[in-house]
Scaffold this active site. Structure first.
Site, PDB file in Angstrom:
ATOM      1  N   SER A 413     -30.842 -39.737  15.640  1.00 55.40           N
ATOM      2  CA  SER A 413     -31.717 -40.294  14.612  1.00 55.40           C
ATOM      3  C   SER A 413     -30.952 -40.873  13.424  1.00 55.40           C
ATOM      4  O   SER A 413     -31.488 -41.719  12.702  1.00 55.40           O
ATOM      5  CB  SER A 413     -32.696 -39.221  14.118  1.00 55.40           C
ATOM      6  OG  SER A 413     -32.000 -38.046  13.733  1.00 55.40           O
ATOM      7  N   ASP A 527     -26.889 -31.135  18.271  1.00 55.44           N
ATOM      8  CA  ASP A 527     -26.226 -30.077  19.032  1.00 55.44           C
ATOM      9  C   ASP A 527     -25.906 -28.894  18.126  1.00 55.44           C
ATOM     10  O   ASP A 527     -26.129 -27.734  18.483  1.00 55.44           O
ATOM     11  CB  ASP A 527     -24.920 -30.604  19.648  1.00 55.44           C
ATOM     12  CG  ASP A 527     -25.159 -31.703  20.661  1.00 55.44           C
ATOM     13  OD1 ASP A 527     -25.050 -31.438  21.868  1.00 55.44           O
ATOM     14  OD2 ASP A 527     -25.467 -32.837  20.234  1.00 55.44           O
ATOM     15  N   HIS A 668     -31.864 -36.466   7.026  1.00 54.30           N
ATOM     16  CA  HIS A 668     -31.424 -37.790   7.452  1.00 54.30           C
ATOM     17  C   HIS A 668     -30.884 -38.588   6.265  1.00 54.30           C
ATOM     18  O   HIS A 668     -31.118 -38.249   5.108  1.00 54.30           O
ATOM     19  CB  HIS A 668     -32.586 -38.532   8.115  1.00 54.30           C
ATOM     20  CG  HIS A 668     -33.009 -37.913   9.409  1.00 54.30           C
ATOM     21  ND1 HIS A 668     -33.950 -36.905   9.475  1.00 54.30           N
ATOM     22  CD2 HIS A 668     -32.602 -38.150  10.693  1.00 54.30           C
ATOM     23  CE1 HIS A 668     -34.106 -36.537  10.740  1.00 54.30           C
ATOM     24  NE2 HIS A 668     -33.299 -37.277  11.494  1.00 54.30           N
TER      25      HIS A 668
END
Length: 1480
Positions: A413, A527, A668
């Site tokens: 993303s 991850d 983000h």
């Protein structure tokens, strides 16, 4: 309501306690059990027992149950005790295929157990609380039907409460929990429709809450989002219905995508705002509190396994709900399987509401205006040369920016641009993928307004294709070659690469074969964000492997490509933003998006593991690129761009984390961060490999660089003149020794042994010698034993490329054997004479030695008697790593004992051998790799690898203990070897190699620990480290003893030495002309030789004919004197039971005098004696510290059971000897509790003890050692201020009274009465009715002479460090006095001990009467022997009579100074000749 009545009756019983310090879960178990039975009506139902089981381990500890006189009038001051009724309502959504019956059952169980558990908890505060079973409800297929069902339940529960005769609906407080499910209806909506869907769902729920607000007075309402619970239940039931494999295979997997997390938070946000609006707080008797939602990640529902497991989960959920009711709003915790039930605090004894929590929501939208996102993030290109190459380059190493025709991006993303263009606080909009603003793939507008890598390149080539514009998913037209997928993890990158290649091949705008392509890959955040849920799946190895697959595909199929592999950033920096107060960040959402980063506590192992994984992600990808795997073609390369490697959190001018660099979710990137990342990436591409920026400062302006005139290309390893580190380095060595010949004639002495004379090499030890992890590149592989590469015994390949001790010796004798090769365990044939075992400790070394000897004797390649052998022994690291956990087990004595046992085996069994004993390694420097280390070491494994060394503060007690142990181990080895014990044969010796005594941590050029010398665990050495160890060991073996190095530095430039021409032998003590200092060996043993005194010819049936050799088992009762406290100075914490005077069996009589060691001269098979200091080796010694007379019956029962259950003795037939000494603590504490420690109680406890033995124990001789006289303790303590201070604390009743005071006279009288009454009990004839049973008073302690030194002061060598307990020397004197007493006839026993150092004072049995003396075989009948009758055996002189008192408040032994009589005695003169005494 039968259950309610039972609960009321049980709960009223609680009120009988004025103070309830602990309300245990046993009460709640009973309450809930009865409740469940009453509700089901079936007492035999196994399912109900399963419900009960879940509560057994719950910890419910409240200081005091609170029963208010009057209930609260405000819901904001509502206490648990105010609540009269508990109930719940809830609905389940129906999904296609779900069965109505199963859903109803799930809902019923869930609601009923929730209500029952909450009510049971509240009953501890209000025993009359009612629980109202939830109404049945229906299963809704649509949101509307779900809402109608919930409203219907609310209406029904109100009617039930009104009709209940046991409650006052208007005046009683009610706890109502509303479980609602709403997310399902919106889960499939796009981000643009989410807000409308959420609003509609909220309106439906508001209808239900409005109804309760209007209809129910005095109510506290919990609002809980149970969507994930119900979704999990549905999924598991569907699976169960569709499969015959059983419910155990159904495991709920939570959706953790960005979309789901945003959706979940959006509901929480909307609900929070609804409740903060105070819509339901207009009345003082009603409130609604939003509790944490039931999230699959936090609440580990194991639905679909067994009903028992499901029940446990429901109950634990209810406990979590209760705990959150005890927490202020804003501090509530996610649900987990908790076993601790929280209690109301005294400061805040009420249930928390928004008002009494003084809560300012972190979810509330701030009105602060944000301007940073509104500014332009354009820039300009200062580069004058923007032309392409004159001809299209054929080499990627000659690629100019303008040569690039195609751009692409892969990732997650962050590359998809989620939230990059979102307005401040518009969290839902983070779901929008602003691909046109993406740092590596976006192409919105142009460089003047939007800075991205494609826009920079478009300044060089306006015809660039592949960049994304606008918004959309990866499969939208706008995405172009930006194929990043929001939420992607590394395993998704190969699929992205596959799709990208297909897209490029099919795109008519590009010439796939000839156009140059720039591809940027950045992945790994997701991850790491959920690595803790499956560390194996998210391992650095798997992460790197996934990237390798993707790069392999590009390398194979994409011609003319330059690939940027951007290093993953240090993700823990997010924690700084999370910790910042008033940042505007939504902490709940941050925690949901990246739980494995946000949730771990500071300095936790979970956080350390995250840091390690993060660093290994970086290192492993770097190693992948530097392997040269992608530099096999001239038109393709992969370049690491490391600008994020050490990225810091951008800061404001005030030095605080700057949230303007982040999207509204604070996870983000905002456009501001995308712009900076694009600049940093561009500059990285132009910097030479090896000189690239790896720590970009994001808050400062980043000026775009330009290609240099000399090197106008995108930099690669080749055009940077950079040489990748050798992935397979050579660890060989050169040996420059000219003389490599053997001895001529062959050596006959180990002190004339040349390297070429050695035919056999062998090794013993632990994982270091076994070779664990030597060639490993993953943590998982560290368990592999690379024995062929082991420093001291490996023989892989040759010295030219593998440096090991055998490979060096093979340069002198090519026929040498014994070395190991390859990998495997000690049992594999290729291990040969490498018998080291990973994890081995000193206690395991003797077994290794025995196996080694067996192998050498039986192997056909070895001439056992003729071949010279070099055996390397190294052990101790594992002992030290565990030392702080059990200092007794890993004591210096035990360690040296095992080393000695090992060397003794080799010394006795192996001819022609030089044993190279590598000294104990100082492992403390390894802490630098684990404590605040900047390198990528698995610090989270510190506790597993070596907890006593690698964890804790620098000056911690544990570390101090280990530091002292290292020195003691080393000193112990030195004393053992230098004792000359192993220099009795000309063909055998042991030599210490001391180079590991002082270990240095290798450092790199930056001053950080150089982990290249270590395996991936940073604990075991790598092959590089083993190579250095082998060199150091070889040099040590050659060096004379006085010249051996005692330190080792991994990074030192070690050169292999050669034998000295004048003395070309392996260094030993003798050929080094070294004479070690000989320390006198002190022991307190004795000599005893009694020829002809064998056991009886047949087992005697009478105790009065019992010989010492007839005794088969020995036992003891007592206190700290019998446990051996103080034996080893200055240790007062350890029970050295193996040195106990009456029961210890350590060493032999010649070294340590104890009663068992004496008896073993007559019967070597004696059983029951103690050894060492552990409970497991105590034998039949049941004595305990802090014991008093009242503890003796319990010890007696324990001893009887031990003997009865022992397989080593015949309980009925074998003769047993038991010694009892007790009373010191009773006397020392007498004045504190005269009743408990009275003479009558003392004698009664002793009588009860003897009665147990008399009744239950066959064939036994019992020594009762007479309690000593304590008054002399006062004088000995006066000799030392330290002793006086200790005595006042431990024996106040003797030490504190004033001289000649009535208190002192009283305690002296009690002391004498203890003696007299004990003697009266024993001589009463009570225990003389059995032929196989005798109790005998042993009076040697009655009058004990104080040993004096040459200055006339007490000789403290007989005492422990506390001046009260005996030292090992004192205990030896006690043992000898007891033995002599046992042989002396009753009436003639010596009633004093003179403490003389005489190794020959032990008596032998009388040849005419070789029996242990009893009253009967001493000539007495049933007439009593009083204390006065035996007085004649006591010396008349005035002597200070001192001894050690039994525990002295559990641990005291004291010197007793006393004076008895003034009559002269015939033996006075003889005794004064033997010992110097004090007189008064």
């Amino acid at each position: 309501m039968k259950g309610d009545i039972i609960i009321t009756l049980l709960s009223k019983a609680l009120q009988d306690y004025q103070f309830i310090e602990v309300v245990t879960m046993k009460l709640l178990l009973g309450v809930l059990f009865l409740w469940l039975l009453s509700s089901e009506g079936n007492a035999d139902d196994q399912e109900e027992y399963e419900k009960l089981e879940a509560l057994r381990s719950l910890q419910f500890s409240c200081e005091q149950a609170m029963f208010p006189e009057t209930p609260s009038t405000s819901v904001h001051a509502l206490r648990p005790a105010d609540i009269k009724a508990v109930t719940a309502i809830g609905s389940l959504p129906r999904t296609p295929g779900s069965g109505e019956d199963s859903l109803q059952s799930t809902r019923k169980d869930f609601l009923e157990l929730s209500v029952a558990t909450l009510a049971a908890l509240i009953s501890a505060f209000n025993p009359s609380v009612l629980h109202l079973s939830p109404p049945p409800g229906t299963v809704g297929e649509t949101p509307d039907s779900q809402t109608r069902d919930l409203l219907h339940q609310a209406e029904e529960i109100v009617e039930l409460m009104k009709a209940d005769q046991m409650m006052d609906f208007q005046n009683d407080w009610k706890l109502i929990t509303v479980f609602f499910s709403a997310e399902t209806s919106c889960s499939s909506y796009a981000s643009t429709q989410l807000k409308e869907c959420i609003s509609e769902s909220l309106e439906n729920l508001t209808v239900v809450l409005d109804f309760l607000y209007e209809k129910v007075p005095k109510a506290f309402v919990n609002l809980v989002d149970s969507t994930e619970l119900t979704t999990a239940s549905l999924a598991c039931q569907d699976y169960s219905n569709a499969s015959n494999l059983g419910r155990s295979q159904c495991n709920y997997v939570e959706h953790s995508t960005l979309h789901d997390n945003i959706l979940r938070w959006s509901y929480q946000d909307a609900l929070e705002k609804l409740l903060e609006s105070e819509r339901f707080d207009q009345k003082n008797d009603f409130t609604v509190v939003l509790q944490p939602s039931l999230q699959g990640r936090n609440f580990l529902l194991r639905l679909g396994t067994t009903s028992k497991t499901q029940v446990e989960d429901y109950i634990f959920m209810a406990v979590g709900l209760w705990n959150n009711m005890m927490q202020p709003v804003g501090q509530k915790q996610p649900y987990g399987v908790t076993k601790t039930v929280q209690c109301p605090s005294q400061e805040n004894p009420y249930l928390f509401t928004y008002r009494n929590s003084n809560y300012l929501s972190s979810l509330r939208t701030s009105n602060t205006k944000e301007t940073s996102q509104e500014r332009s993030y354009g820039t300009n290109i200062p580069c004058p040369d923007r032309a392409p190459s004159d001809t299209v380059p054929v080499s990627v190493h000659n690629l100019k920016p303008a040569d690039i025709q195609v751009i692409a991006a892969l990732g997650d993303s962050l590359t998809a641009g989620n939230g990059a263009g979102s307005r401040p606080y518009d969290v839902v909009d983070v779901l929008t993928q602003y691909r046109g603003l993406s740092w590596s793939g976006g192409g919105n507008e142009n460089i003047s307004t939007v800075t991205t890598l494609p826009n920079i390149l478009r300044e060089f080539n306006p015809f660039l294709v592949g960049f994304s514009i606008g918004t959309g998913r990866q499969d939208s037209t706008n995405a172009a070659f930006n194929q990043a997928v929001a939420g992607a993890r590394s395993e998704g990158v190969p699929e992205q690469a596959r799709k990208l290649v297909d897209l490029m091949k099919n795109d008519t705008r590009i010439d796939f074969q000839n156009d140059w392509k720039l591809i940027t890959l950045f992945i790994g955040g997701n991850d790491l964000c959920d690595f803790c849920e499956d560390p194996v799946h998210r391992s650095p190895e798997n992460y790197t492997y996934n990237i390798q697959i993707a790069l392999d595909l590009l390398h194979k199929e994409v011609p003319r490509a330059y690939v940027n592999l951007v290093t993953i950033l240090p993700i823990t920096r997010l924690r700084e933003l999370y910790a910042l107060k008033n940042s505007g960040c939504i902490k709940l959402l941050m925690s949901m998006l990246c739980p494995c980063v946000i949730r771990p506590k500071d300095n936790s192992n979970e956080l350390k593991q995250l840091v390690y994984f993060n660093r290994r992600y970086q290192e492993r990808t770097r190693q992948l690129v530097e392997s040269g795997r992608y530099d096999t073609k001239d038109d393709f390369t992969v370049v690491m761009q490391p600008f994020m490697t050490n990225l810091e959190m951008p800061k404001t001018q005030e030095g605080l984390p700057d949230a303007s660099y982040f999207a509204p979710d604070c996870f983000h990137f905002s456009q501001k961060a995308h712009s900076q990342a694009a600049r940093a990436l561009w500059n990285n591409m132009l910097e030479p490999v090896g000189e690239k920026t790896d720590s970009q400062n994001m808050e400062n302006e980043i000026v775009l660089g330009c290609p240099s005139e000399a090197e106008p290309f995108l930099r690669t390893y080749k055009n940077s003149n950079y040489t990748y580190p050798n992935q397979t380095p050579n660890y060989g060595s050169q040996l420059l020794c000219e003389d490599r010949s053997p001895s001529s004639p062959p050596a006959t002495s180990v002190h004339s042994l040349k390297p070429a004379d050695v035919k056999i090499v062998a090794a013993l030890g632990d994982s270091l010698t076994a070779g664990s992890g030597i060639a490993s590149d993953t943590l998982e592989d560290v368990t592999t034993q690379y024995r062929g590469l082991s420093w001291s015994i490996g023989g892989d390949e040759s010295l030219e490329n593998v440096t090991t001790l055998p490979n060096i010796f093979r340069e002198f004798n090519v026929a040498i054997v014994g070395y190991s090769t390859g990998t495997g365990s000690e049992n594999d044939s290729n291990a040969f004479l490498n018998q080291a075992v990973p994890g081995a400790q000193a206690e395991h070394l003797p077994a290794q030695a025995r196996r080694l000897v067996s192998l050498m004797k039986t192997d056909q390649r070895i001439d056992f008697g003729a071949d010279w052998k070099l055996i390397t022994v190294h052990i101790g690291a594992n002992d030290l790593c565990n030392y702080c956990k059990d200092p007794d087990h890993y004591s210096v004595e035990n360690y040296i004992k095992r080393i000695q046992e090992t060397l003794d085996i080799l010394h006795q069994e192996v001819p022609k051998a030089l044993v190279s004993l590598v000294d104990v390694v100082d492992i403390l420097p390894l802490r630098q790799l684990f404590v605040d280390s900047p390198v990528a070491c698995p610090t989270y494994l510190a506790d597993y690898l070596c907890s006593c060394v690698l964890t804790g503060e620098e000056n911690s007690e544990n570390l101090t203990m280990v530091r002292d142990a290292i020195k003691a181990y080393q000193l112990g080895i030195q004393r053992l070897v230098e004792s000359g014990r192993y220099d009795t044969h000309e063909d055998f010796t042991v030599v210490i190699q001391p180079f590991l005594q002082n270990l240095g941590t290798p450092l790199d050029k930056d001053g950080n620990p150089d982990i290249s010398y270590f395996a991936p665990d940073c604990f075991h050495p790598s092959q590089k480290g083993h190579s250095q160890l082998a060199k150091a060991l070889w040099n040590a073996v050659l060096q004379p003893v006085v010249q051996k190095a005692d330190s080792f530095d991994f990074s030192a430039d070690l050169v292999l030495g050669c034998p000295n021409q004048n003395s070309p032998f392996l260094g030993t003590y003798r050929n080094s002309n070294y004479t070690p200092p000989r320390e006198p060996i002190e022991n307190w043993g004795s000599e005893l030789s009694c020829p002809g005194h064998s056991p009886s010819s047949r087992v005697p049936t009478s105790v009065h004919e019992l010989r010492p050799g007839d005794i088969k088992a020995i036992g003891a009762l007592g206190d700290s004197m019998t446990t051996g406290v103080g034996s080893k100075v200055p240790d007062l914490e350890t029970d050295w039971k193996g040195l106990s005077w009456s029961i210890g069996g350590d060493e032999t009589l010649e070294i340590q005098a104890t009663l068992p060691n004496i008896l073993r001269k007559f019967n070597p098979s004696l059983f029951g004696f103690s050894t060492g200091s552990s409970k497991e080796t105590a034998g039949f010694n049941v004595a305990e510290r802090n014991a008093t007379a009242r503890d003796m019956p319990a010890q007696a029962r324990a001893l009887v059971e031990l003997m009865r259950s022992s397989s080593n003795i015949n309980f009925k037939e074998d003769w047993k000897l038991i010694t009892i000494l007790i009373g010191g603590s009773d006397l020392c504490q007498y004045c504190l509790d005269k009743e408990a420690y009275s003479v009558q109680k003392y004698v009664k406890h002793l009588q009860d003890t003897l009665d147990i033995f008399y009744k239950e124990l066959p064939r036994v001789f019992i020594n009762v050692v007479e309690i000593l006289e304590f008054s002399g303790l006062r004088q000995i303590t006066a000799s030392s201020s330290e002793c006086a201070l200790a005595a006042k604390k431990v024996c106040p009743c003797f030490v504190n009274p004033e001289e000649d005071s009535s208190e002192l006279q009283e305690i002296k009288r009690v002391n004498r009465d203890f003696q007299a009454e004990t003697l009266q009990l024993i001589n009463s004839g009570w225990y003389e009715q059995r032929e196989d049973f005798a109790v005998v008073i042993q009076p040697f302690f009655r009058n004990t002479l104080v040993p004096l030194d040459i200055t006339g002061k007490p000789d403290m060598s007989f005492f422990a460090a506390d001046c009260f307990h005996f030292s090992v020397r004192g205990y030896a004197e006690m043992a000898m006095a007891l033995w002599n007493n046992m042989l002396e006839p009753v009436g003639e026993k010596q009633s004093y001990n003179n403490f003389t150092q005489d190794r020959s004072k032990l008596k032998c049995p009388n040849p005419e009467k070789p029996f242990l003396s009893t009253r009967r075989n001493s000539g007495f009948g049933n007439s009593d022997l009083s204390l006065e009758n035996t007085e004649s055996s006591v010396p008349y002189w005035a002597a200070i009579v001192t001894a050690v008192a039994g525990v002295l408040v559990g641990s005291l032994l004291g010197w007793v100074v006393s004076r008895r009589g003034t009559k002269k005695h015939q033996r006075k003169a003889d005794t004064e000749n033997n010992i110097k005494i004090t007189s008064m």
